[in-house]
Scaffold this motif. Structure first.
Motif, PDB file in Angstrom:
ATOM      1  N   ALA A  15       0.833  -1.205   0.000  1.00  0.00           N
ATOM      2  CA  ALA A  15       0.000   0.000   0.000  1.00  0.00           C
ATOM      3  C   ALA A  15       0.864   1.249   0.000  1.00  0.00           C
ATOM      4  N   ALA A  16       1.963   1.227   0.722  1.00  0.00           N
ATOM      5  CA  ALA A  16       2.855   2.387   0.756  1.00  0.00           C
ATOM      6  C   ALA A  16       3.445   2.649  -0.629  1.00  0.00           C
ATOM      7  N   LEU A  17       3.814   1.590  -1.338  1.00  0.00           N
ATOM      8  CA  LEU A  17       4.323   1.756  -2.701  1.00  0.00           C
ATOM      9  C   LEU A  17       3.248   2.309  -3.627  1.00  0.00           C
ATOM     10  N   ALA A  18       2.028   1.798  -3.494  1.00  0.00           N
ATOM     11  CA  ALA A  18       0.934   2.290  -4.323  1.00  0.00           C
ATOM     12  C   ALA A  18       0.710   3.776  -4.089  1.00  0.00           C
ATOM     13  N   ARG A  19       0.676   4.187  -2.826  1.00  0.00           N
ATOM     14  CA  ARG A  19       0.488   5.608  -2.514  1.00  0.00           C
ATOM     15  C   ARG A  19       1.608   6.459  -3.108  1.00  0.00           C
ATOM     16  N   HIS A  20       2.828   5.993  -2.961  1.00  0.00           N
ATOM     17  CA  HIS A  20       3.980   6.751  -3.460  1.00  0.00           C
ATOM     18  C   HIS A  20       3.885   6.970  -4.960  1.00  0.00           C
ATOM     19  N   TYR A  21       3.617   5.909  -5.706  1.00  0.00           N
ATOM     20  CA  TYR A  21       3.646   6.036  -7.166  1.00  0.00           C
ATOM     21  C   TYR A  21       2.402   6.712  -7.721  1.00  0.00           C
ATOM     22  N   LEU A  22       1.285   6.600  -7.035  1.00  0.00           N
ATOM     23  CA  LEU A  22       0.115   7.382  -7.444  1.00  0.00           C
ATOM     24  C   LEU A  22       0.392   8.876  -7.244  1.00  0.00           C
ATOM     25  N   ALA A  23       0.984   9.222  -6.112  1.00  0.00           N
ATOM     26  CA  ALA A  23       1.315  10.625  -5.859  1.00  0.00           C
ATOM     27  C   ALA A  23       2.351  11.139  -6.851  1.00  0.00           C
ATOM     28  N   ALA A  24       3.196  10.233  -7.364  1.00  0.00           N
ATOM     29  CA  ALA A  24       4.215  10.613  -8.338  1.00  0.00           C
ATOM     30  C   ALA A  24       3.662  10.707  -9.756  1.00  0.00           C
ATOM     31  N   GLY A  25       2.374  10.399  -9.919  1.00  0.00           N
ATOM     32  CA  GLY A  25       1.752  10.522 -11.232  1.00  0.00           C
ATOM     33  C   GLY A  25       1.847   9.297 -12.119  1.00  0.00           C
ATOM     34  N   GLU A  26       2.184   8.167 -11.540  1.00  0.00           N
ATOM     35  CA  GLU A  26       2.277   6.927 -12.317  1.00  0.00           C
ATOM     36  C   GLU A  26       0.934   6.194 -12.317  1.00  0.00           C
ATOM     37  N   ARG A  27       0.765   5.297 -13.276  1.00  0.00           N
ATOM     38  CA  ARG A  27      -0.398   4.414 -13.308  1.00  0.00           C
ATOM     39  C   ARG A  27      -0.089   3.215 -12.413  1.00  0.00           C
ATOM     40  N   VAL A  28      -0.947   2.951 -11.444  1.00  0.00           N
ATOM     41  CA  VAL A  28      -0.695   1.876 -10.482  1.00  0.00           C
ATOM     42  C   VAL A  28      -1.861   0.900 -10.480  1.00  0.00           C
ATOM     43  N   VAL A  29      -1.553  -0.369 -10.685  1.00  0.00           N
ATOM     44  CA  VAL A  29      -2.548  -1.437 -10.603  1.00  0.00           C
ATOM     45  C   VAL A  29      -2.339  -2.152  -9.278  1.00  0.00           C
ATOM     46  N   VAL A  30      -3.329  -2.075  -8.422  1.00  0.00           N
ATOM     47  CA  VAL A  30      -3.265  -2.671  -7.091  1.00  0.00           C
ATOM     48  C   VAL A  30      -4.051  -3.975  -7.095  1.00  0.00           C
ATOM     49  N   ILE A  31      -3.424  -5.046  -6.661  1.00  0.00           N
ATOM     50  CA  ILE A  31      -4.075  -6.348  -6.583  1.00  0.00           C
ATOM     51  C   ILE A  31      -4.142  -6.752  -5.118  1.00  0.00           C
ATOM     52  N   GLY A  32      -5.347  -7.024  -4.637  1.00  0.00           N
ATOM     53  CA  GLY A  32      -5.522  -7.373  -3.241  1.00  0.00           C
ATOM     54  C   GLY A  32      -6.881  -7.989  -2.997  1.00  0.00           C
ATOM     55  N   ARG A  33      -7.131  -8.345  -1.763  1.00  0.00           N
ATOM     56  CA  ARG A  33      -8.383  -9.034  -1.446  1.00  0.00           C
ATOM     57  C   ARG A  33      -9.485  -8.096  -0.983  1.00  0.00           C
ATOM     58  N   SER A  34      -9.135  -6.874  -0.575  1.00  0.00           N
ATOM     59  CA  SER A  34     -10.115  -6.006   0.078  1.00  0.00           C
ATOM     60  C   SER A  34     -10.354  -4.725  -0.701  1.00  0.00           C
ATOM     61  N   ARG A  35     -11.559  -4.588  -1.248  1.00  0.00           N
ATOM     62  CA  ARG A  35     -11.918  -3.341  -1.904  1.00  0.00           C
ATOM     63  C   ARG A  35     -11.983  -2.195  -0.883  1.00  0.00           C
ATOM     64  N   ALA A  36     -12.417  -2.494   0.329  1.00  0.00           N
ATOM     65  CA  ALA A  36     -12.504  -1.458   1.353  1.00  0.00           C
ATOM     66  C   ALA A  36     -11.125  -0.877   1.658  1.00  0.00           C
ATOM     67  N   LYS A  37     -10.109  -1.722   1.741  1.00  0.00           N
ATOM     68  CA  LYS A  37      -8.754  -1.225   1.987  1.00  0.00           C
ATOM     69  C   LYS A  37      -8.253  -0.393   0.810  1.00  0.00           C
ATOM     70  N   PHE A  38      -8.598  -0.807  -0.402  1.00  0.00           N
ATOM     71  CA  PHE A  38      -8.203  -0.027  -1.583  1.00  0.00           C
ATOM     72  C   PHE A  38      -8.865   1.343  -1.564  1.00  0.00           C
TER      73      PHE A  38
END
Length: 273
Positions: A15-38
């Motif tokens: 999640a920390a990596l996803a936040r970092h790269y979204l803030a940096a303007g990159e396209r991020v595909v997050v794969i996980g079990r919880s939509r609520a956490k996303f």
């Protein structure tokens, strides 16, 4: 804009990596079990970078199931032309052997079979990147003989220690297969130098849960701090295989028959997949 794919991207370091790269303007595909956490991740990111969530994508999946991993791979191939960085960080700790509905041992399926599918089946999308990199959060350093080729699913004699060592060694051998396919690919097995604070998802005993909670609060790293070495690896990738603990390079485990062992492992996995 790069495309960054993160498995286990709704918690901890993922999640920390996803936040970092979204803030940096990159396209991020997050794969996980919880939509609520996303959704919580997006809300947190939007509070700092209002436009960042527009470049986020979520794929819900339980990667301990082979068919779920296949579905995710197919979805990525259908909707993306290129992957610049693939971070394999999904985790769910089990101290005991747990068969999945598909008949695989759950830890082996999550920590290796899913990664094998992602690495091999997404090879073309990684090859389309100018500087592709895979960061596999399988702590490096398992002994060369850690794999039981006659019982990969550990039907007999399962222990958490044996299971963990086999997964880690298998993921180092996976790097041989990946870089043989694509010499321009950087393939890094990486582990933190110390405990990272997270929700510690898993089916474990009370002792391990208490120890993780206490040690995490007293000496654990914040995920945002722990991922700094991974960010450096992704942003300045180098072709070939490498291993790190935190920022420090570690020697790759060298066995007498690494190439043969990698090919033997691939052959055995292909038979069951």
């Amino acid at each position: 804009m790069r495309t960054i794919v993160v498995t286990g991207g709704t918690d901890g370091m993922g999640a920390a990596l996803a936040r970092h790269y979204l803030a940096a303007g990159e396209r991020v595909v997050v794969i996980g079990r919880s939509r609520a956490k996303f959704d919580a991740l997006l809300a947190d990111t939007a509070s700092q970078s209002p436009s960042a969530p527009s470049s986020a994508e979520f794929i819900a999946a339980d990667l301990s199931l082979v068919e779920e991993s296949r579905r995710v791979v197919d979805q990525l191939k259908e909707h993306h032309e290129r992957i610049d960085a693939l971070v394999l960080a999904a985790s769910f700790i089990r101290q005991r052997r747990h068969p999945t509905p598909e008949g695989h041992e759950a830890s082996w399926s999550l920590f290796f079979l899913s990664k094998y599918l992602f690495v091999t089946q997404l090879a073309d999308l990684l090859r389309a990147s100018d500087r592709p990199v895979i960061v596999n959060t399988a702590v490096p350093g398992a002994r060369a003989g850690a794999i039981d080729f006659d019982d990969l699913e550990m039907v007999d004699g399962f222990t958490f220690k044996r299971s963990n060592a086999q997964q880690r060694r298998a993921n180092e051998l996976l790097g041989i297969l990946a870089t043989d396919q694509n010499p321009d690919l950087g393939y890094v097995t990486w582990g933190p130098t110390r405990l990272v604070r997270s929700s510690f998802a898993g089916e474990v005993g009370t002792g391990m849960k208490v120890a993780a909670a206490v040690l995490g609060s007293l000496a654990g790293q914040r995920p945002d701090d722990a991922i700094q070495p991974i960010i450096s690896i992704i942003d300045t990738p180098k072709p070939g295989r490498a291993a790190y603990r935190g920022t420090r390079t570690r020697p790759l485990t060298v066995g007498a028959h690494d190439e043969d062992d990698a090919a033997r492992l691939a052959s055995a996995v292909e038979e069951v997949l």
